[in-house]
Scaffold this motif. Structure first.
Motif, PDB file in Angstrom:
ATOM      1  N   ILE A  31     -27.612 -40.935  14.941  1.00  0.00           N
ATOM      2  CA  ILE A  31     -26.163 -41.094  14.939  1.00  0.00           C
ATOM      3  C   ILE A  31     -25.631 -40.299  13.756  1.00  0.00           C
ATOM      4  O   ILE A  31     -25.986 -40.558  12.603  1.00  0.00           O
ATOM      5  N   SER A  32     -24.813 -39.316  14.037  1.00  0.00           N
ATOM      6  CA  SER A  32     -24.333 -38.427  12.984  1.00  0.00           C
ATOM      7  C   SER A  32     -22.957 -38.856  12.490  1.00  0.00           C
ATOM      8  O   SER A  32     -21.991 -38.905  13.257  1.00  0.00           O
ATOM      9  N   LEU A  33     -22.886 -39.163  11.201  1.00  0.00           N
ATOM     10  CA  LEU A  33     -21.623 -39.473  10.525  1.00  0.00           C
ATOM     11  C   LEU A  33     -21.387 -38.415   9.454  1.00  0.00           C
ATOM     12  O   LEU A  33     -21.049 -38.711   8.322  1.00  0.00           O
ATOM     13  N   THR A  34     -21.576 -37.154   9.841  1.00  0.00           N
ATOM     14  CA  THR A  34     -21.595 -36.064   8.865  1.00  0.00           C
ATOM     15  C   THR A  34     -20.366 -35.152   8.932  1.00  0.00           C
ATOM     16  O   THR A  34     -19.614 -35.055   7.972  1.00  0.00           O
ATOM     17  N   ILE A  35     -20.179 -34.480  10.037  1.00  0.00           N
ATOM     18  CA  ILE A  35     -19.214 -33.389  10.087  1.00  0.00           C
ATOM     19  C   ILE A  35     -17.781 -33.898  10.243  1.00  0.00           C
ATOM     20  O   ILE A  35     -17.517 -34.826  11.009  1.00  0.00           O
ATOM     21  N   GLY A  36     -16.865 -33.252   9.519  1.00  0.00           N
ATOM     22  CA  GLY A  36     -15.452 -33.609   9.583  1.00  0.00           C
ATOM     23  C   GLY A  36     -14.750 -32.946  10.755  1.00  0.00           C
ATOM     24  O   GLY A  36     -13.874 -32.093  10.576  1.00  0.00           O
ATOM     25  N   GLN A  37     -15.157 -33.332  11.944  1.00  0.00           N
ATOM     26  CA  GLN A  37     -14.600 -32.765  13.164  1.00  0.00           C
ATOM     27  C   GLN A  37     -13.923 -33.879  13.949  1.00  0.00           C
ATOM     28  O   GLN A  37     -14.582 -34.822  14.370  1.00  0.00           O
ATOM     29  N   PRO A  38     -12.602 -33.836  14.154  1.00  0.00           N
ATOM     30  CA  PRO A  38     -11.949 -34.899  14.923  1.00  0.00           C
ATOM     31  C   PRO A  38     -12.630 -35.098  16.268  1.00  0.00           C
ATOM     32  O   PRO A  38     -12.959 -34.120  16.954  1.00  0.00           O
ATOM     33  N   ASP A  39     -12.834 -36.348  16.648  1.00  0.00           N
ATOM     34  CA  ASP A  39     -13.467 -36.627  17.935  1.00  0.00           C
ATOM     35  C   ASP A  39     -12.441 -36.755  19.055  1.00  0.00           C
ATOM     36  O   ASP A  39     -12.804 -36.977  20.203  1.00  0.00           O
ATOM     37  N   PHE A  40     -11.171 -36.609  18.726  1.00  0.00           N
ATOM     38  CA  PHE A  40     -10.123 -36.650  19.733  1.00  0.00           C
ATOM     39  C   PHE A  40     -10.027 -35.296  20.438  1.00  0.00           C
ATOM     40  O   PHE A  40     -10.240 -34.252  19.816  1.00  0.00           O
ATOM     41  N   PRO A  41      -9.690 -35.288  21.718  1.00  0.00           N
ATOM     42  CA  PRO A  41      -9.484 -34.002  22.392  1.00  0.00           C
ATOM     43  C   PRO A  41      -8.178 -33.366  21.940  1.00  0.00           C
ATOM     44  O   PRO A  41      -7.241 -34.067  21.536  1.00  0.00           O
ATOM     45  N   THR A  42      -8.120 -32.058  21.982  1.00  0.00           N
ATOM     46  CA  THR A  42      -6.853 -31.376  21.741  1.00  0.00           C
ATOM     47  C   THR A  42      -5.838 -31.871  22.773  1.00  0.00           C
ATOM     48  O   THR A  42      -6.150 -31.948  23.966  1.00  0.00           O
ATOM     49  N   PRO A  43      -4.631 -32.257  22.355  1.00  0.00           N
ATOM     50  CA  PRO A  43      -3.635 -32.761  23.313  1.00  0.00           C
ATOM     51  C   PRO A  43      -3.433 -31.821  24.495  1.00  0.00           C
ATOM     52  O   PRO A  43      -3.421 -30.594  24.343  1.00  0.00           O
TER      53      PRO A  43
END
Length: 383
Positions: A31-43
């Protein structure tokens, strides 16, 4: 035969965040809690605007500083949201906030310059500063809740100081500065030959109160960096925004135009949609990030970590001092034995040693599972 390479480039290391991410990527069931990448889709409406740009053949160069309607929208956005006033001649559309930082540093720094940075801090600043022949000067903020305050800055100002970086909300700590704290820094720096680069890429993700920019009190000496990557889940679109007074923008633009000519035209159309129709797109994301933050903070405290509660971005930075491991060792053991990936604090300068960074830019399910594993690991004797 070895051909010559710039010595400054040779001495730069790859990002500690990416190094660790690559190191543990081969682990199974992690389980990766590393990268600062939003997990939301682009609207969806932004994706539709991107498609329209293609259909309309908006695929040529734009003005070097960026598509004029986008610059107009960017100026309206920061005035509406943060009370900052800029004209279209005082903004450059860049290839992400990273390129904005690069061209800003390359414009204002000279050989031997010094740049004051709060530490722990995102590792992307130091390499650019060193490539400019300048020196990063780190200020330890661990005793001030990870905030860079005016009284801390003052002893580090020398005749070589050319810039102070204010990266708030902070990566990796999630901390923000108050109006009073920003005004005190502005008063300290005003009328000195010192720039402030205010990296505000997480400005739309402030949980309590509203984001404040030092540019409100120090407009003539501040270069503001922002963008749509975090606020609108558009990291791959690579659109940043750089705001400053016109006389310095004219110089930064010279570096920009020889660097990339202009930002991607299609992405600029998408960003225009984001800053107009999607002006409040971040609200729902922010609400969910705040809920995740509360959950992660409470769980970490219950497990036994000492941690400062964040007020923005999507990171939390707990201390691991009681576990008697270096941050790298702790993170590596956690990855291999508990199958949870976090970032060792040492990736954020030597002042990050003794901490780890968790990103909660992932689903609540992943956070629950990850924290369950961390709790089990700690109970089994991680100390």
């Amino acid at each position: 035969m070895m051909l010559p390479i710039n010595e400054r480039v040779q001495h730069i290391q790859l990002s500690g965040i990416r190094q660790f991410f690559n190191l543990v990527a081969q682990e199974k069931d992690i389980i990766s809690l590393t990268i600062g990448q939003p997990d939301f889709p682009t609207p969806e409406h932004i994706k539709e605007a991107t498609k329209r740009a293609l259909d309309e053949q908006f695929t040529s160069y734009t003005h070097n500083a960026g598509y004029l309607p986008l610059r107009e929208a960017a100026c309206r956005f920061v005035e509406t949201k943060y009370g900052l006033r800029y004209t279209t001649d005082e903004v450059i559309v860049t290839v992400g906030a990273s390129q904005a930082l690069d061209i800003a540093f390359r414009t204002i720094l000279t050989e031997g310059s010094e740049v004051i940075l709060p530490a722990p801090i995102y590792p992307g600043y130091e390499p650019i500063i060193r490539l400019c022949g300048a020196t990063p000067v780190y200020v330890d903020t661990r005793q001030t809740n990870f905030k860079l305050l005016a009284e801390q800055i003052e002893p580090f100002i020398t005749e070589r100081t050319r810039c102070i970086v204010l990266p708030y909300p902070s990566n990796p700590t999630g901390m923000t500065l108050t109006s009073e704290e920003l005004q005190q820094i502005a008063e300290l720096v005003k009328n000195k030959p010192i720039w402030v680069i205010s990296d505000e890429i997480y400005s739309e993700l402030v949980f309590t109160g509203t984001h404040e920019s030092i540019a409100k009190w120090l407009p003539d000496q501040t270069i503001v960096i922002n963008g749509v990557s975090k606020s609108h889940a558009m990291t791959g679109f690579r659109i940043g925004l750089l705001f400053a007074r016109q006389w310095v923008i004219e110089h930064i633009l010279k570096v920009h135009q020889y660097n990339v000519s202009c930002a991607t035209s299609i992405s600029q159309k998408a960003a225009l949609e984001a800053l107009t129709v999607g002006i409040n797109d971040a609200e729902e994301m922010k609400k969910q990030y705040a809920e995740r933050m509360e959950y992660v903070y409470d769980r970490l405290c219950t497990i036994g970590f000492h941690v400062q509660k964040p007020n923005g971005a999507f990171y939390i930075f707990p201390s691991i001092a009681t576990f008697h491991h270096s941050s790298f060792e702790f993170a590596l053991k956690l990855a291999k034995e508990a199958k949870v990936a976090v970032v060792p604090g040492s990736a954020f300068s030597t002042y990050g040693e003794g901490y780890i960074r968790l990103s909660y830019a992932c689903s609540i399910d992943a956070l629950q599972k990850g924290l369950d594993r961390i709790e089990s690991y700690v109970k089994k004797g991680a100390r």
